[in-house]
Design a protein around this motif. Structure first.
Motif, PDB file in Angstrom:
ATOM      1  N   SER A  19      32.537 -15.495 -15.194  1.00  0.00           N
ATOM      2  CA  SER A  19      32.833 -16.923 -15.325  1.00  0.00           C
ATOM      3  C   SER A  19      33.547 -17.216 -16.639  1.00  0.00           C
ATOM      4  O   SER A  19      33.057 -16.866 -17.716  1.00  0.00           O
ATOM      5  N   ARG A  20      34.701 -17.875 -16.569  1.00  0.00           N
ATOM      6  CA  ARG A  20      35.411 -18.269 -17.791  1.00  0.00           C
ATOM      7  C   ARG A  20      34.582 -19.223 -18.631  1.00  0.00           C
ATOM      8  O   ARG A  20      34.627 -19.198 -19.865  1.00  0.00           O
ATOM      9  N   ASN A  21      33.839 -20.095 -17.962  1.00  0.00           N
ATOM     10  CA  ASN A  21      33.064 -21.105 -18.678  1.00  0.00           C
ATOM     11  C   ASN A  21      31.859 -20.523 -19.404  1.00  0.00           C
ATOM     12  O   ASN A  21      31.324 -21.151 -20.312  1.00  0.00           O
ATOM     13  N   VAL A  22      31.421 -19.346 -18.983  1.00  0.00           N
ATOM     14  CA  VAL A  22      30.191 -18.778 -19.522  1.00  0.00           C
ATOM     15  C   VAL A  22      30.443 -17.527 -20.357  1.00  0.00           C
ATOM     16  O   VAL A  22      29.769 -17.303 -21.367  1.00  0.00           O
ATOM     17  N   ASN A  23      31.414 -16.724 -19.973  1.00  0.00           N
ATOM     18  CA  ASN A  23      31.603 -15.415 -20.596  1.00  0.00           C
ATOM     19  C   ASN A  23      31.804 -15.500 -22.109  1.00  0.00           C
ATOM     20  O   ASN A  23      31.345 -14.631 -22.853  1.00  0.00           O
ATOM     21  N   GLU A  24      32.470 -16.543 -22.583  1.00  0.00           N
ATOM     22  CA  GLU A  24      32.733 -16.649 -24.022  1.00  0.00           C
ATOM     23  C   GLU A  24      31.453 -16.827 -24.841  1.00  0.00           C
ATOM     24  O   GLU A  24      31.460 -16.646 -26.056  1.00  0.00           O
ATOM     25  N   GLU A 213      27.156 -29.746 -25.456  1.00  0.00           N
ATOM     26  CA  GLU A 213      27.672 -28.430 -25.090  1.00  0.00           C
ATOM     27  C   GLU A 213      26.585 -27.591 -24.419  1.00  0.00           C
ATOM     28  O   GLU A 213      26.828 -26.908 -23.414  1.00  0.00           O
ATOM     29  N   LEU A 214      25.375 -27.631 -24.949  1.00  0.00           N
ATOM     30  CA  LEU A 214      24.278 -26.851 -24.383  1.00  0.00           C
ATOM     31  C   LEU A 214      23.867 -27.383 -23.015  1.00  0.00           C
ATOM     32  O   LEU A 214      23.535 -26.596 -22.113  1.00  0.00           O
ATOM     33  N   TYR A 215      23.885 -28.697 -22.834  1.00  0.00           N
ATOM     34  CA  TYR A 215      23.554 -29.260 -21.530  1.00  0.00           C
ATOM     35  C   TYR A 215      24.593 -28.836 -20.489  1.00  0.00           C
ATOM     36  O   TYR A 215      24.240 -28.496 -19.350  1.00  0.00           O
ATOM     37  N   ARG A 216      25.860 -28.842 -20.868  1.00  0.00           N
ATOM     38  CA  ARG A 216      26.908 -28.385 -19.941  1.00  0.00           C
ATOM     39  C   ARG A 216      26.784 -26.893 -19.669  1.00  0.00           C
ATOM     40  O   ARG A 216      26.952 -26.440 -18.528  1.00  0.00           O
ATOM     41  N   LEU A 217      26.497 -26.127 -20.713  1.00  0.00           N
ATOM     42  CA  LEU A 217      26.381 -24.686 -20.549  1.00  0.00           C
ATOM     43  C   LEU A 217      25.258 -24.331 -19.587  1.00  0.00           C
ATOM     44  O   LEU A 217      25.382 -23.384 -18.795  1.00  0.00           O
ATOM     45  N   GLY A 218      24.166 -25.071 -19.634  1.00  0.00           N
ATOM     46  CA  GLY A 218      23.076 -24.837 -18.696  1.00  0.00           C
ATOM     47  C   GLY A 218      23.541 -24.981 -17.260  1.00  0.00           C
ATOM     48  O   GLY A 218      23.214 -24.153 -16.390  1.00  0.00           O
ATOM     49  N   ILE A 219      24.330 -25.998 -16.995  1.00  0.00           N
ATOM     50  CA  ILE A 219      24.826 -26.235 -15.625  1.00  0.00           C
ATOM     51  C   ILE A 219      25.837 -25.170 -15.234  1.00  0.00           C
ATOM     52  O   ILE A 219      25.783 -24.619 -14.120  1.00  0.00           O
ATOM     53  N   HIS A 220      26.781 -24.857 -16.117  1.00  0.00           N
ATOM     54  CA  HIS A 220      27.780 -23.819 -15.811  1.00  0.00           C
ATOM     55  C   HIS A 220      27.103 -22.479 -15.501  1.00  0.00           C
ATOM     56  O   HIS A 220      27.504 -21.765 -14.578  1.00  0.00           O
ATOM     57  N   THR A 221      26.075 -22.154 -16.271  1.00  0.00           N
ATOM     58  CA  THR A 221      25.370 -20.884 -16.078  1.00  0.00           C
ATOM     59  C   THR A 221      24.653 -20.861 -14.737  1.00  0.00           C
ATOM     60  O   THR A 221      24.714 -19.867 -13.993  1.00  0.00           O
ATOM     61  N   VAL A 223      25.322 -22.670 -12.027  1.00  0.00           N
ATOM     62  CA  VAL A 223      26.307 -22.667 -10.933  1.00  0.00           C
ATOM     63  C   VAL A 223      26.855 -21.260 -10.721  1.00  0.00           C
ATOM     64  O   VAL A 223      26.987 -20.788  -9.578  1.00  0.00           O
ATOM     65  N   GLN A 224      27.170 -20.558 -11.807  1.00  0.00           N
ATOM     66  CA  GLN A 224      27.716 -19.209 -11.686  1.00  0.00           C
ATOM     67  C   GLN A 224      26.691 -18.252 -11.073  1.00  0.00           C
ATOM     68  O   GLN A 224      27.021 -17.456 -10.185  1.00  0.00           O
ATOM     69  N   LEU A 225      25.456 -18.316 -11.517  1.00  0.00           N
ATOM     70  CA  LEU A 225      24.433 -17.429 -10.965  1.00  0.00           C
ATOM     71  C   LEU A 225      24.157 -17.725  -9.494  1.00  0.00           C
ATOM     72  O   LEU A 225      23.919 -16.812  -8.692  1.00  0.00           O
ATOM     73  N   GLN A 226      24.221 -19.000  -9.135  1.00  0.00           N
ATOM     74  CA  GLN A 226      23.932 -19.367  -7.745  1.00  0.00           C
ATOM     75  C   GLN A 226      24.967 -18.800  -6.770  1.00  0.00           C
ATOM     76  O   GLN A 226      24.673 -18.610  -5.597  1.00  0.00           O
ATOM     77  N   ARG A 227      26.159 -18.516  -7.256  1.00  0.00           N
ATOM     78  CA  ARG A 227      27.172 -17.920  -6.388  1.00  0.00           C
ATOM     79  C   ARG A 227      26.727 -16.557  -5.870  1.00  0.00           C
ATOM     80  O   ARG A 227      27.075 -16.149  -4.762  1.00  0.00           O
ATOM     81  N   ARG A 246      27.415 -21.542 -33.859  1.00  0.00           N
ATOM     82  CA  ARG A 246      27.983 -21.238 -32.541  1.00  0.00           C
ATOM     83  C   ARG A 246      26.885 -20.749 -31.607  1.00  0.00           C
ATOM     84  O   ARG A 246      26.105 -19.868 -31.966  1.00  0.00           O
ATOM     85  N   PRO A 247      26.797 -21.303 -30.387  1.00  0.00           N
ATOM     86  CA  PRO A 247      25.765 -20.861 -29.455  1.00  0.00           C
ATOM     87  C   PRO A 247      26.149 -19.590 -28.705  1.00  0.00           C
ATOM     88  O   PRO A 247      27.312 -19.391 -28.348  1.00  0.00           O
ATOM     89  N   TRP A 248      25.142 -18.736 -28.460  1.00  0.00           N
ATOM     90  CA  TRP A 248      25.302 -17.491 -27.724  1.00  0.00           C
ATOM     91  C   TRP A 248      24.178 -17.371 -26.692  1.00  0.00           C
ATOM     92  O   TRP A 248      23.033 -17.666 -27.000  1.00  0.00           O
ATOM     93  N   ILE A 249      24.516 -16.908 -25.495  1.00  0.00           N
ATOM     94  CA  ILE A 249      23.495 -16.672 -24.472  1.00  0.00           C
ATOM     95  C   ILE A 249      22.881 -15.298 -24.701  1.00  0.00           C
ATOM     96  O   ILE A 249      23.552 -14.274 -24.559  1.00  0.00           O
ATOM     97  N   ILE A 250      21.607 -15.264 -25.050  1.00  0.00           N
ATOM     98  CA  ILE A 250      20.919 -14.006 -25.275  1.00  0.00           C
ATOM     99  C   ILE A 250      20.339 -13.457 -23.970  1.00  0.00           C
ATOM    100  O   ILE A 250      20.367 -12.255 -23.719  1.00  0.00           O
ATOM    101  N   GLU A 251      19.848 -14.344 -23.133  1.00  0.00           N
ATOM    102  CA  GLU A 251      19.201 -13.908 -21.896  1.00  0.00           C
ATOM    103  C   GLU A 251      19.023 -15.112 -20.984  1.00  0.00           C
ATOM    104  O   GLU A 251      18.916 -16.252 -21.451  1.00  0.00           O
TER     105      GLU A 251
END
Length: 308
Positions: A19-24, A213-221, A223-227, A246-251
């Protein structure tokens, strides 16, 4: 049908990287082996090595690569052995080489245990003793932002709402216990509100921007996993803020703890979280026992459950 759970950290990471929205937001993460250990320790000062399937931070190790550039040999060290002042001596050549090649030490942290190794082979052997035949991943270490001198991270909770759309319903913070490499509550960390930890770090505009940004990231993440996992209903995202904010997804957890939100002051948020969880079947209806159990009792019960 039941709520879908995905235990493999690597499987979830591989899906999110598409996902472009999540990978970064994802630190460099690889399946662990000797070759990736060598490459990751070359690239990053700090790396975390984690069980591919595991909970509560059990089995997590940290490797720090410490490089010290040795001092070159001076003229006073070599004057007695010099033969021809116009041609380089062996000592001078050795000094040039030693000045370019740093001495490397690897610091391995496991729980509160700390060991040092002077070669990658020694480090790999020590890691293999911990890993044995289990699958592990290795992830770029993110230097965490600190609160009162202690590192902290965030948990972003995103759920299916009553309209069956994804909605980020809450964010809480976790502060690491002194001397610990993880912030997990089961490892001695403490809960805190997002405002308490993050608001002092930024001005009002940047604080609100990060929250959105974090609220949007939660939704993007989600949506991508649900695919790939269509029966997901809830996720908990562990977010690190680096020293620049800067936020990073650890897990990402597909069976996130929700009772910890009941221990925070915002009870309206907790009521919404429970309302959504009842709607998609995570919690029983209000007629069940759960609605008559206090948040503290629920949190105590939750510690004995397996979270993924």
């Amino acid at each position: 049908m039941g709520i879908q759970r995905v235990s493999s950290k690597w499987t979830k990471t591989a899906v999110l990287q598409r996902s472009r929205n999540v990978n970064e937001y994802i630190p460099v993460t690889r399946q662990y082996n000797r070759q990736t250990l060598e490459r990751m320790t070359e690239l990053f000062e700090s790396n975390y090595i984690k069980p591919d399937r595991g909970t509560y931070g059990n089995g997590v190790m940290r490797v720090k690569t410490i490089r010290i550039k040795p001092h070159p040999i001076t003229d006073s060290n070599t004057s007695e052995n010099a033969v021809d002042p116009l041609s380089p001596s062996e000592a001078e050549v050795s000094a040039e080489i030693s000045a370019e090649v740093p001495l490397t030490t690897y610091e391995l942290r496991y729980g509160t245990e700390e060991k040092y190794f002077h070669s990658l082979d020694e480090l790999d052997l020590a890691l293999t003793e911990h890993i044995q035949n289990r699958e592990y991943i290795i992830q770029q270490g993110i230097p965490l932002m600190k609160h009162d001198g202690l590192p902290f991270d965030l948990r972003v909770l995103t759920q299916k709402n009553l309209e069956r759309n994804w909605e980020t319903t809450g964010i809480l913070g976790r502060v690491a216990a002194p001397g610990k490499i993880i912030t997990n509550i089961h490892g001695g960390g403490r809960l805190a509100t997002f405002n308490e930890l993050v608001r002092p770090q930024f001005d009002q505009d940047r604080f609100q921007q990060l929250r959105s940004e974090l609220y949007r990231l939660g939704i993007h993440t989600a949506v991508q996993l649900q695919r790939s996992f269509p029966r997901l209903k809830e996720i908990g995202i562990d977010i690190a803020l680096d020293e620049d904010g800067r936020p990073w997804i650890i897990e990402v957890n597909t069976l996130p703890g929700i009772y910890a939100f009941g221990l925070l002051p915002d009870k309206e948020t907790y009521r919404k979280i429970k309302r959504y969880a009842r709607a998609y079947g995570r919690l029983p209806s209000k007629k069940g026992k759960t609605s008559r159990t206090s948040p503290k009792a629920q949190a105590s019960t939750a510690k004995s459950r397996t979270h993924r």
